[in-house]
Design a protein around this motif. Sequence first.
Motif, mmCIF file in Angstrom:
data_model
loop_
_atom_site.group_PDB
_atom_site.id
_atom_site.type_symbol
_atom_site.label_atom_id
_atom_site.label_comp_id
_atom_site.label_asym_id
_atom_site.label_seq_id
_atom_site.Cartn_x
_atom_site.Cartn_y
_atom_site.Cartn_z
ATOM 1 N N TYR A 1 1.107 2.381 13.282
ATOM 2 C CA TYR A 1 0.773 3.050 12.020
ATOM 3 C C TYR A 1 -0.600 2.607 11.531
ATOM 4 C CZ TYR A 1 5.768 3.815 12.357
ATOM 5 O OH TYR A 1 7.019 4.139 12.808
ATOM 6 N N LEU A 2 -0.863 1.310 11.625
ATOM 7 C CA LEU A 2 -2.172 0.794 11.225
ATOM 8 C C LEU A 2 -3.269 1.387 12.103
ATOM 9 C CD1 LEU A 2 -1.298 -2.946 10.522
ATOM 10 C CD2 LEU A 2 -1.639 -1.114 8.856
ATOM 11 N N CYS B 1 0.816 -1.220 0.000
ATOM 12 C CA CYS B 1 0.000 0.000 0.000
ATOM 13 C C CYS B 1 0.847 1.267 0.000
ATOM 14 C CB CYS B 1 -0.935 -0.004 1.205
ATOM 15 S SG CYS B 1 -2.163 -1.306 1.136
ATOM 16 N N GLU B 2 2.088 1.143 -0.400
ATOM 17 C CA GLU B 2 3.006 2.276 -0.356
ATOM 18 C C GLU B 2 2.452 3.506 -1.077
ATOM 19 O OE1 GLU B 2 7.587 3.457 -1.415
ATOM 20 O OE2 GLU B 2 6.927 1.408 -1.686
ATOM 21 N N GLU C 1 9.360 8.541 10.157
ATOM 22 C CA GLU C 1 9.679 7.235 10.740
ATOM 23 C C GLU C 1 9.675 6.127 9.690
ATOM 24 O OE1 GLU C 1 6.910 6.515 13.936
ATOM 25 O OE2 GLU C 1 7.571 8.293 15.043
ATOM 26 N N LEU C 2 8.795 6.249 8.700
ATOM 27 C CA LEU C 2 8.669 5.208 7.679
ATOM 28 C C LEU C 2 9.643 5.386 6.512
ATOM 29 C CD1 LEU C 2 4.790 4.716 7.497
ATOM 30 C CD2 LEU C 2 6.488 3.206 8.552
ATOM 31 N N LEU D 1 10.426 3.914 1.757
ATOM 32 C CA LEU D 1 9.382 3.368 2.622
ATOM 33 C C LEU D 1 9.466 1.842 2.671
ATOM 34 C CD1 LEU D 1 6.410 4.478 3.936
ATOM 35 C CD2 LEU D 1 5.684 2.888 2.202
ATOM 36 N N SER D 2 9.583 1.210 1.543
ATOM 37 C CA SER D 2 9.690 -0.261 1.504
ATOM 38 C C SER D 2 10.955 -0.744 2.197
ATOM 39 C CB SER D 2 9.672 -0.761 0.062
ATOM 40 O OG SER D 2 8.400 -0.606 -0.489
ATOM 41 N N ALA D 3 12.057 -0.059 1.967
ATOM 42 C CA ALA D 3 13.326 -0.442 2.603
ATOM 43 C C ALA D 3 13.227 -0.328 4.122
ATOM 44 C CB ALA D 3 14.460 0.418 2.067
ATOM 45 N N THR D 4 12.555 0.717 4.599
ATOM 46 C CA THR D 4 12.408 0.919 6.041
ATOM 47 C C THR D 4 11.489 -0.136 6.640
ATOM 48 O OG1 THR D 4 12.732 3.307 5.792
ATOM 49 C CG2 THR D 4 11.692 2.558 7.832
ATOM 50 N N ILE D 5 10.343 -0.348 6.020
ATOM 51 C CA ILE D 5 9.369 -1.320 6.530
ATOM 52 C C ILE D 5 9.963 -2.721 6.567
ATOM 53 C CG2 ILE D 5 7.174 -2.458 6.013
ATOM 54 C CD1 ILE D 5 6.149 0.282 5.071
#
Length: 107
Positions: free
Chosen positions: A95-96, A31-32, A61-62, A80-84
């Motif tokens: 976050y959710l 869902c990026e 943070e993300l 974002l993907s790399a962090t998550i």
Amino acid sequence: MKEIYYRSKIISLIEKIFIETGDARSRMQNCETKILNAYIASNSKGVPIEIQNRWEQIWSELNIKEEWKDNKGRLIQPSLSATIKKKRNKSMEKYLHFFLEEFYRVI
């Protein structure tokens, strides 16, 4: 309602993130684009300043890790993907929860 654009982006994010399968990390990675759109829309007229500030904090943070690019400069993995990818599923809960709280606030 002044924040109608933001509202539509939050609804779209919630619809996608809770339809996705998998753990919290994979859902957020899938869902990026929706997260990015909601973040950008949070700066819309009518969105409370405390919500805008919270989005800024979440976005920071993300996006701690750097994005990955190949030697030609093409994007391989966004920040974002790399962090998550490096976070635990348990740490994704906050976050959710925020996304869900925002959904209930705007509907």
